[in-house]
Motif scaffolding. Structure first.
Motif, PDB file in Angstrom:
ATOM      1  N   PHE A  49      -8.651   7.705  -1.753  1.00 21.44           N
ATOM      2  CA  PHE A  49      -7.938   8.930  -2.075  1.00 21.44           C
ATOM      3  C   PHE A  49      -8.758   9.671  -2.822  1.00 21.44           C
ATOM      4  O   PHE A  49      -9.009  10.827  -2.403  1.00 21.44           O
ATOM      5  CB  PHE A  49      -7.374   8.059  -3.258  1.00 21.44           C
ATOM      6  CG  PHE A  49      -5.320   7.798  -2.938  1.00 21.44           C
ATOM      7  CD1 PHE A  49      -4.975   8.322  -2.369  1.00 21.44           C
ATOM      8  CD2 PHE A  49      -5.241   6.225  -3.187  1.00 21.44           C
ATOM      9  CE1 PHE A  49      -3.522   8.300  -1.486  1.00 21.44           C
ATOM     10  CE2 PHE A  49      -3.958   5.724  -2.485  1.00 21.44           C
ATOM     11  CZ  PHE A  49      -3.466   6.233  -1.808  1.00 21.44           C
ATOM     12  N   THR A  50     -10.075   9.166  -3.197  1.00 21.23           N
ATOM     13  CA  THR A  50     -10.865   9.702  -4.812  1.00 21.23           C
ATOM     14  C   THR A  50     -12.090  10.529  -3.349  1.00 21.23           C
ATOM     15  O   THR A  50     -12.567  12.036  -3.387  1.00 21.23           O
ATOM     16  CB  THR A  50     -11.618   9.299  -5.244  1.00 21.23           C
ATOM     17  OG1 THR A  50     -12.106   8.085  -4.512  1.00 21.23           O
ATOM     18  CG2 THR A  50     -10.705   8.796  -6.369  1.00 21.23           C
ATOM     19  N   THR A  90     -11.652  11.324  -0.116  1.00 18.94           N
ATOM     20  CA  THR A  90     -10.670  12.583   0.409  1.00 18.94           C
ATOM     21  C   THR A  90      -9.913  13.995  -0.079  1.00 18.94           C
ATOM     22  O   THR A  90     -10.106  14.733   0.201  1.00 18.94           O
ATOM     23  CB  THR A  90      -9.565  12.133   1.211  1.00 18.94           C
ATOM     24  OG1 THR A  90      -9.344  10.572   2.346  1.00 18.94           O
ATOM     25  CG2 THR A  90      -8.716  12.777   1.868  1.00 18.94           C
ATOM     26  N   PHE A  91     -10.131  13.497  -1.633  1.00 14.70           N
ATOM     27  CA  PHE A  91      -9.340  14.792  -2.159  1.00 14.70           C
ATOM     28  C   PHE A  91     -11.163  15.377  -2.866  1.00 14.70           C
ATOM     29  O   PHE A  91     -10.867  16.156  -2.008  1.00 14.70           O
ATOM     30  CB  PHE A  91      -9.670  13.773  -3.873  1.00 14.70           C
ATOM     31  CG  PHE A  91      -9.761  14.871  -5.270  1.00 14.70           C
ATOM     32  CD1 PHE A  91      -8.514  16.275  -4.486  1.00 14.70           C
ATOM     33  CD2 PHE A  91     -11.030  15.032  -5.768  1.00 14.70           C
ATOM     34  CE1 PHE A  91      -8.554  16.890  -5.770  1.00 14.70           C
ATOM     35  CE2 PHE A  91     -11.129  16.278  -6.820  1.00 14.70           C
ATOM     36  CZ  PHE A  91      -9.932  17.043  -6.782  1.00 14.70           C
ATOM     37  N   PHE A  96      -3.122  14.019   5.244  1.00 10.35           N
ATOM     38  CA  PHE A  96      -3.109  13.874   3.714  1.00 10.35           C
ATOM     39  C   PHE A  96      -3.068  11.613   4.606  1.00 10.35           C
ATOM     40  O   PHE A  96      -3.758  11.814   4.127  1.00 10.35           O
ATOM     41  CB  PHE A  96      -2.358  13.741   3.226  1.00 10.35           C
ATOM     42  CG  PHE A  96      -2.087  12.695   2.125  1.00 10.35           C
ATOM     43  CD1 PHE A  96      -2.891  12.421   1.297  1.00 10.35           C
ATOM     44  CD2 PHE A  96      -0.891  12.022   1.856  1.00 10.35           C
ATOM     45  CE1 PHE A  96      -2.820  11.579  -0.051  1.00 10.35           C
ATOM     46  CE2 PHE A  96      -0.808  10.808   0.919  1.00 10.35           C
ATOM     47  CZ  PHE A  96      -1.706  11.169   0.244  1.00 10.35           C
ATOM     48  N   VAL A 141      -6.256   9.051   4.320  1.00  6.45           N
ATOM     49  CA  VAL A 141      -6.074   8.019   3.443  1.00  6.45           C
ATOM     50  C   VAL A 141      -6.161   7.148   3.997  1.00  6.45           C
ATOM     51  O   VAL A 141      -6.608   6.318   4.112  1.00  6.45           O
ATOM     52  CB  VAL A 141      -4.909   8.235   2.558  1.00  6.45           C
ATOM     53  CG1 VAL A 141      -5.370   7.160   2.018  1.00  6.45           C
ATOM     54  CG2 VAL A 141      -5.620   8.887   1.350  1.00  6.45           C
ATOM     55  N   THR A 152      -6.440  18.429  -0.408  1.00  9.27           N
ATOM     56  CA  THR A 152      -6.620  18.671  -1.797  1.00  9.27           C
ATOM     57  C   THR A 152      -5.486  17.861  -2.740  1.00  9.27           C
ATOM     58  O   THR A 152      -5.481  17.337  -3.490  1.00  9.27           O
ATOM     59  CB  THR A 152      -7.873  18.797  -1.369  1.00  9.27           C
ATOM     60  OG1 THR A 152      -8.235  19.459  -0.969  1.00  9.27           O
ATOM     61  CG2 THR A 152      -7.913  19.277  -3.213  1.00  9.27           C
ATOM     62  N   CYS A 176      -3.919  14.233  -2.486  1.00 14.88           N
ATOM     63  CA  CYS A 176      -5.160  13.581  -2.379  1.00 14.88           C
ATOM     64  C   CYS A 176      -4.925  13.514  -3.875  1.00 14.88           C
ATOM     65  O   CYS A 176      -4.968  12.501  -5.234  1.00 14.88           O
ATOM     66  CB  CYS A 176      -5.930  13.942  -2.148  1.00 14.88           C
ATOM     67  SG  CYS A 176      -6.221  13.379  -0.405  1.00 14.88           S
ATOM     68  N   SER A 207      -4.233  10.205  -6.331  1.00  9.85           N
ATOM     69  CA  SER A 207      -4.751   9.575  -7.114  1.00  9.85           C
ATOM     70  C   SER A 207      -5.066   9.394  -8.295  1.00  9.85           C
ATOM     71  O   SER A 207      -5.098   7.645  -9.210  1.00  9.85           O
ATOM     72  CB  SER A 207      -6.624  10.502  -7.051  1.00  9.85           C
ATOM     73  OG  SER A 207      -7.008  10.531  -5.313  1.00  9.85           O
TER      74      SER A 207
END
Length: 346
Positions: A37-38, A40-41, A82, A86, A214, A217, A221
Motif C-alpha cells: 500500500f505505502t 504504491t502510494f 489500484f 497492490v 494515489t 492507496c 493505507s
C-alpha cells in the motif's frame, strides 16, 4: 543496418531492463518494511507529479474536453490499477522478480479470453490463428501453475545469509496473487481501449489514473497500516526505489512503448517481453535467490505459450492489414495493450 533501425532494438532492451528493475527495487524497498500500500502510494504520487507538467505540455494544443463520462472511465481504470498494483507488489513481496515477471506473461492470453467473452474477438474454431492463441493461453496457464506450485531441486544460486528474495513458504501465495494481478491487468487493457477510443490523450489518461491510484492507496493505507515505519522514506533505498518506480513505471515505459509501436509496430514490441524473464533470472541469481527446477521449467512453458498466442495474433494482424479499407474493423486487442499499458509491468 542503419542507426535508425538499431535504436528501436536498443530501446526495447532498455525497456525490459527497466521493467525488471521495477520488480527488483520494489522487492528491496518492501524487504525493509514498506508495504504494498505505502509503496504504491509513494510511487503513484511521484508519477502524478511528473505527469502533470509533461501531459499538459505535450497535449497543450489539443486537450479533449473532460466530460463526466470520461472521468467515470478514469476512476474505473484507477480502481483496477489500484488493485492491480497492490496485488502485484504483494505477490512480489511473497515471491521474487523472476516468478512475477514470468507470470505476467499470462496477460496476453487472459486478454484474448476476455476479448472473446466480450465479443471483441471472434472465436473461429477452424482458424489456425485462433487455435494457436487458445492453445498458447492454456499452455501459459499450465506453465504458471508449474512455476507457482512445483519447486523441485535447485538449479542455480546459493543461499546467502542476507538474501532478500527468499520466502519459500509463501511462494505459492505470491504466484497466485500475481496471477490475479494478470487477470485484472487484462480487464484494465480492455477497459482502457474503450476509454482511449473516446478520449485519445494517453498521458492525460495516465495522469488521472495515477492520481486515482494515489488517492485510493492513501485512503486504504490510513485505514489498514498501523506501523508508522512503513511510511518512512528511510533507509535511502526506499526513496531511491520510489523515484525509480515513479519515473520508469509510468513515464518512461509509456513513452518508449508508444514510440516503438509507431516505428516498428505492436508485434515487434511484444516479441521482447520474454526477455524480461531472462533478465529477471540473472537479477535474482545476482541478489541471492535460489532458482529451482519448477521456476525454470514453468518460465519456459509460459514463454512457449506466450509466443503461440503472439504468433496467432500476428496472423490476424496481417489479415486485418489487408482489409484496411473498412472503417468498422475492430482493433486487435494486443494493439491496445502495447500502445497504452505501462502499468501491467509491476
Amino acid at each position: 543496418m542503419k542507426m535508425s533501425g538499431v535504436v528501436p532494438f536498443i530501446a526495447m532492451i532498455v525497456q525490459q531492463l527497466a521493467q525488471v528493475g521495477l520488480a527488483v527495487v520494489a522487492k528491496v524497498a518492501m524487504s525493509t518494511g514498506m508495504t504494498s500500500f505505502t509503496y504504491t502510494f509513494y510511487s503513484s504520487a511521484f508519477s502524478t507529479l511528473l505527469l502533470i507538467p509533461l501531459s499538459f505540455f505535450l497535449h497543450r494544443s489539443a486537450i479533449p474536453p473532460l466530460w463526466p463520462t470520461f472521468l467515470y472511465g478514469f476512476f474505473l481504470l484507477g480502481i483496477m490499477g489500484f488493485l492491480m498494483q497492490v496485488l502485484g507488489f504483494l505477490g512480489l513481496q511473497y515471491s521474487s522478480p523472476l516468478l512475477s515477471t514470468a507470470i505476467l506473461q499470462l496477460v496476453p492470453g487472459f486478454t484474448f479470453i476476455l476479448a472473446v467473452i466480450l465479443r471483441m474477438e471472434t472465436f473461429e474454431y477452424k482458424s489456425l490463428s485462433t487455435m494457436a492463441k487458445t492453445i498458447g493461453t492454456l499452455v501459459s496457464i499450465i506453465g504458471a501453475f508449474v512455476a507457482t506450485l512445483y519447486k523441485g531441486p535447485q538449479v542455480f544460486g546459493i543461499s546467502p545469509l542476507n538474501t532478500i528474495l527468499t520466502t519459500p513458504s509463501a511462494w505459492a501465495i505470491g504466484g497466485l496473487l500475481t496471477m490475479i494481478c494478470s487477470l485484472i491487468a487484462s480487464f484494465f487493457i480492455i477497459s482502457q481501449a474503450f476509454v482511449l477510443k473516446k478520449y485519445p490523450a494517453e498521458l492525460i489518461l495516465m495522469l488521472f489514473y495515477s492520481c486515482c491510484v494515489t488517492i485510493l492507496c492513501a485512503v486504504f493505507s490510513l485505514i489498514v497500516e498501523r506501523d508508522l515505519n512503513s511510511w518512512s522514506l528511510s533507509p535511502h533505498s526506499r526513496l531511491m526505489a520510489i523515484i525509480y518506480s515513479g519515473l520508469f513505471g509510468n513515464v518512461f515505459q509509456v513513452s518508449i512503448g508508444a514510440w516503438c509501436v509507431r516505428k516498428k509496430g505492436p508485434l515487434f514490441v511484444v516479441m521482447f517481453h520474454p526477455l524480461g524473464i531472462v533478465v529477471a533470472m540473472a537479477a535474482s541469481i545476482f541478489m541471492g535467490e535460489i532458482i529451482h527446477v519448477g521456476s525454470l521449467v514453468g518460465s519456459i512453458i509460459i514463454v512457449i505459450g506466450f509466443y503461440s498466442v503472439i504468433w496467432g495474433q500476428s496472423k490476424e494482424w496481417k489479415k486485418k492489414e489487408k482489409n484496411l479499407g473498412s472503417n468498422n474493423k475492430k482493433m486487435p486487442f494486443l494493439q491496445d495493450k502495447i500502445d497504452d499499458d505501462p502499468e501491467v509491468n509491476i
